[in-house]
Write an enzyme that holds these catalytic residues in place. Structure first.
Site, PDB file in Angstrom:
ATOM      1  CD  GLU A  95      41.142  40.746   6.805  1.00 40.38           C
ATOM      2  OE1 GLU A  95      41.517  41.749   6.167  1.00 40.38           O
ATOM      3  OE2 GLU A  95      41.665  39.624   6.669  1.00 40.38           O
TER       4      GLU A  95
ATOM      5  CG  PHE B  40      52.960  32.920   8.689  1.00 40.90           C
ATOM      6  CD1 PHE B  40      53.513  33.938   7.923  1.00 40.90           C
ATOM      7  CD2 PHE B  40      51.760  32.355   8.273  1.00 40.90           C
ATOM      8  CE1 PHE B  40      52.887  34.381   6.765  1.00 40.90           C
ATOM      9  CE2 PHE B  40      51.132  32.793   7.112  1.00 40.90           C
ATOM     10  CZ  PHE B  40      51.691  33.816   6.361  1.00 40.90           C
TER      11      PHE B  40
ATOM     12  CE  LYS C 142      44.832  26.122  11.675  1.00 44.47           C
ATOM     13  NZ  LYS C 142      45.742  26.133  10.512  1.00 44.47           N
TER      14      LYS C 142
ATOM     15  CG  MET D  31      35.318  68.632   6.719  1.00 45.07           C
ATOM     16  SD  MET D  31      34.103  69.973   6.645  1.00 45.07           S
ATOM     17  CE  MET D  31      32.576  69.081   6.955  1.00 45.07           C
TER      18      MET D  31
END
Lengths: 584, 171
Positions: free
Chosen positions: A51, A113, A163, A482
């Protein structure tokens, strides 16, 4: 006004808002929306592998098109994985709308959940967020969310949708006009402020334009207006990392990037100027260096759409709140109105030419074919080889990013995609995916470090799936360069955990994903290797081995002033005190 | 190396916001994230249609920080207005405290006498306790509570400051 399910409303709203692409990953709490998408072939869904990559891809899409990026992820880990990209978009002012699934309203607060407090977690890394408890609110909220993401200072907006709200039916409505009751950013600058600004610009003997990502966000017309105003006034221009491309790098009035790894001439000109005109830039600590020594003798005009950016770090003499493009247009009009002519800035330019003569971006290198490649040379070769191809360049974060900023030059906005504010390793590759999706026929190259790339390397699968011709050009020095550079400068070369151990064979990895992989080891192979990459259809990963211990100069060390730049490695003397060490 | 902080002056901010879930968290989170002080914070619904809340924040900081706090609050999407009451000239501030004092004999009499001096009201009494209600500036409430500590103070509840500008104008 039609009765439909919440999930259908979400998709209908996306269609109505002109969304053509969604970056996402399915999961339990967004299954109804995924089912609605299945029935809507006009919206292209790009299935990422993580994601975080969806959010960076959406940023790449947004930054390269000027349109908002859209992300769809599930509840719990889907949402938390998206947080880094959301924060990145907040820091770099990228318009983005993130739709997150949530457990049903009846289960919220029960540690269900894949439940997390998404609105709580994202409250401070979004421009605004919503938890939608009623399907009838979905239409208005989606439309409002896109308005907020794209108006004023752009930023990410999260919409958390339980949902059962996706499954329940309700009435889909579109607000006639978004007339937000409290959010009304000022886009048109005040006329008095413009008049005062133009008088200051006309009177300045040593003016400099300091421009930032706000000019890019204001659209291509703002970049055009910047060029016009700069030409009218005859003043030099420098830019932040985020603003590169707004002003053409081949123009005589361009001084290069300023700040920690900016050019000597840009930083010296900022220090010695009698007027700074800041446009859509926010005086970031990477730009200012030591604050009490920042441009001590200048008056400062600050043009910004976000009032809270003004006087936040550097007190300014004149604030102009408004859209960068509209402010620049107003300044051009006022300049003509008052009949101003460019002053003779010859003396100022002579001083600037003196600073330019240090040739601060030069670097030592061996020229024979078998020599190791200096990373700067690799970027320059890539730039030379892609001239005229109008490439879109993304970067990860670190030395390679700074070398790219210094040595790859841009003539137009929306070609340079990099994580400036948050400095997110793992940004560049998925951002390249997003840019390539938006521009299927353009050349998109991610200039990467071998360490950063591994943070989202799983996206090679996404590229294979959608047959994207993304090119990854790794400046592989086998170090988190770096970090190693700072350890060298600050911690007497105690290289604590900065070595890139156990690297994969990137060529074999390319093969495993169905890409083309190639490796460049010596200077003699560089030009041909780049040509092979450019000439190979489909995705290519180039493992370009570069000098391992090269450092990025020039550099303003932590806690130092613009005038205390380190130009070459042998300028480094002594060790840093604790005050300097404590600065980021 | 020492970490130093700059001294500041006290400001009272009146913030009008949408009366929606999460707004208070957004505002207090902004203060904690950016390291600003909150000395007192009150919030209540103030409109007939329950659409708006007023948050009164007492904060302190150098002038540049106060300016930044106002700008940061003002750019939050659900914030309608931010007013620095110190800016607009005179304003009135009030705070209510409920102060429970327990004891007997002279201390009990002394508590009642001092409550009278402070114009605190007795809102509950038992044979061994009083609850006083005191309204005033935070200073006055502080002083009353300090005196009550000597007279058997057992519990205090305070509302925090609400404030409003003098005169006919609204914020």
């Amino acid at each position: 006004m039609t009765e439909m399910s919440g999930a259908d409303m979400v998709v209908q709203a996306l269609v109505d808002l002109g969304v053509d692409t969604v970056f996402g990953y399915p999961g339990g709490a967004v299954l109804p929306i995924y089912d609605a998408l299945f029935k809507h072939p006009t919206i292209k869904h790009i299935l990422v592998r993580h994601e975080q990559a969806a959010t960076h891809a959406a940023e790449g899409y947004a930054r390269s098109t000027g349109k908002p990026g859209v992300v769809l992820v599930t509840s719990g880990p889907g949402a938390t994985n998206a947080v880094t990209g959301i924060t990145d978009a907040l820091l770099d002012s990228i318009p983005m709308v993130v739709l997150t699934g949530q457990v049903p309203t009846t289960l919220i607060g029960t540690d269900a959940f894949q439940e997390c407090d998404t609105v709580g977690i994202t409250r401070h890394c979004t421009k605004h967020n919503y938890l939608v408890m009623d399907p009838d609110r979905l239409g208005p909220i989606l439309h409002e969310a896109f308005y907020i993401a794209t108006h004023g200072r752009p930023g990410p907006v999260v919409i958390d949708i339980p949902k059962n709200v996706q499954v329940a039916t309700g009435t889909y409505s579109i607000p006639n006009r978004i007339d937000h009751k409290s959010y009304r950013p000022q886009v048109d600058p005040d006329a008095e402020a413009i008049a005062a600004a133009i008088a200051m610009i006309a009177a300045a003997e040593r003016p400099i334009f300091y421009t930032g990502g706000g000019v890019i966000n204001a659209g291509p017309d703002a970049s055009a207006a910047l060029r016009q105003l700069v030409a009218l006034t005859g003043a030099p221009v420098t830019s932040t990392l985020m603003g590169l491309g707004a002003f053409p790098a081949d123009d005589d009035q361009w001084l290069g990037m300023l700040g920690m790894h900016g050019t000597y001439e840009a930083n010296m000109a900022m220090n010695r100027a009698d007027l700074i005109i800041a446009v859509g830039a926010r005086f970031d600590d990477r730009v200012t260096g030591r604050l009490d020594a920042f441009s001590p003798d200048s008056k400062k005009i600050h043009i910004d759409i976000d009032r809270s950016s003004i006087n936040k770090i550097v007190p300014v003499d004149l604030a102009v709140v408004g859209d960068a493009g509209r402010a620049l247009d107003a300044l051009i009009a006022a300049w003509a109105d008052k009949g101003h002519k460019a002053r003779d800035l010859g003396e100022w330019w002579r001083r600037i030419d003196g600073w330019r003569a240090t040739r601060c971006l030069d670097f030592p290198e061996k020229k024979e074919d078998g020599a190791e490649i200096m990373p700067q040379r690799a970027v320059k070769a890539l730039f030379d080889a892609t001239r005229g191809m109008d490439p879109i360049i993304t970067t990860e974060v670190g030395q390679h990013q700074m070398w790219a900023a210094q040595h790859f030059h841009f003539d137009s906005p929306n070609r340079w995609l990099t994580s400036g504010g948050l400095g997110t390793m793992g940004y560049g590759f998925p951002a390249a995916v997003g840019a390539q999706i938006a521009h299927p026929d353009r050349l998109v190259i991610c200039i990467a470090g071998e360490a950063s790339l591994q943070m989202n390397i799983q996206e090679m699968g996404t590229v294979s799936q959608y047959r994207l011709p993304v090119k990854i050009f790794i400046l592989n020095n086998q170090w988190m360069g770096m970090v190693r550079q700072w350890q060298e400068l600050t911690y007497e070369s105690r290289y604590s955990n900065s070595y890139s151990d156990s690297l994969p064979d990137f060529v074999k990895l390319a093969d495993a994903y169905g890409w083309t992989g190639l490796r460049i080891d010596t200077l003699g192979e560089l030009a041909d290797g780049i040509q092979t990459m450019l000439g190979t259809p489909g995705p290519v990963i180039v493992d370009c081995r570069v000098a391992q211990l090269a450092n990025c100069f020039p550099m303003i060390p932590s806690g130092a002033a613009h005038t205390d730049m380190i130009l070459q490695p042998n300028d480094i003397v002594g060790t840093m005190d604790d005050e300097a060490k404590a600065l980021v | 190396m020492k970490i130093t902080t700059e001294a500041g002056e006290r400001h009272v901010l009146a913030v009008t916001v949408d009366n929606e879930a999460g707004i208070l968290a957004k505002i207090t989170g902004l203060f904690s994230a950016r390291g600003y002080n909150i000395e007192s914070l009150t919030v209540a619904d103030i409109s007939a249609d329950h659409a708006l809340s007023r948050i009164t924040i007492v904060t302190s900081g150098p002038p540049a920080v106060i300016d930044q706090i106002i700008a940061q609050l003002d750019r939050l999407v659900p914030v309608h207005s931010v007013t620095d009451l110190a800016d607009g000239g005179a304003h009135v501030e009030r705070e209510i405290a409920l102060v429970k004092v327990a004891g007997s004999g002279d201390k009990r009499i002394e508590a009642l006498r001092m409550a009278d001096v402070f114009r605190a009201k007795v809102v509950d009494t038992t044979l061994s306790s009083f609850i006083f209600e005191i309204t005033g500036t935070s200073d006055k409430v502080d002083r009353f509570i300090a005196l009550m500590r000597e007279c058997g103070l057992v519990e205090v509840g305070r509302t925090g400051v609400v404030a409003i500008a003098r005169g006919a104008e609204a914020v």
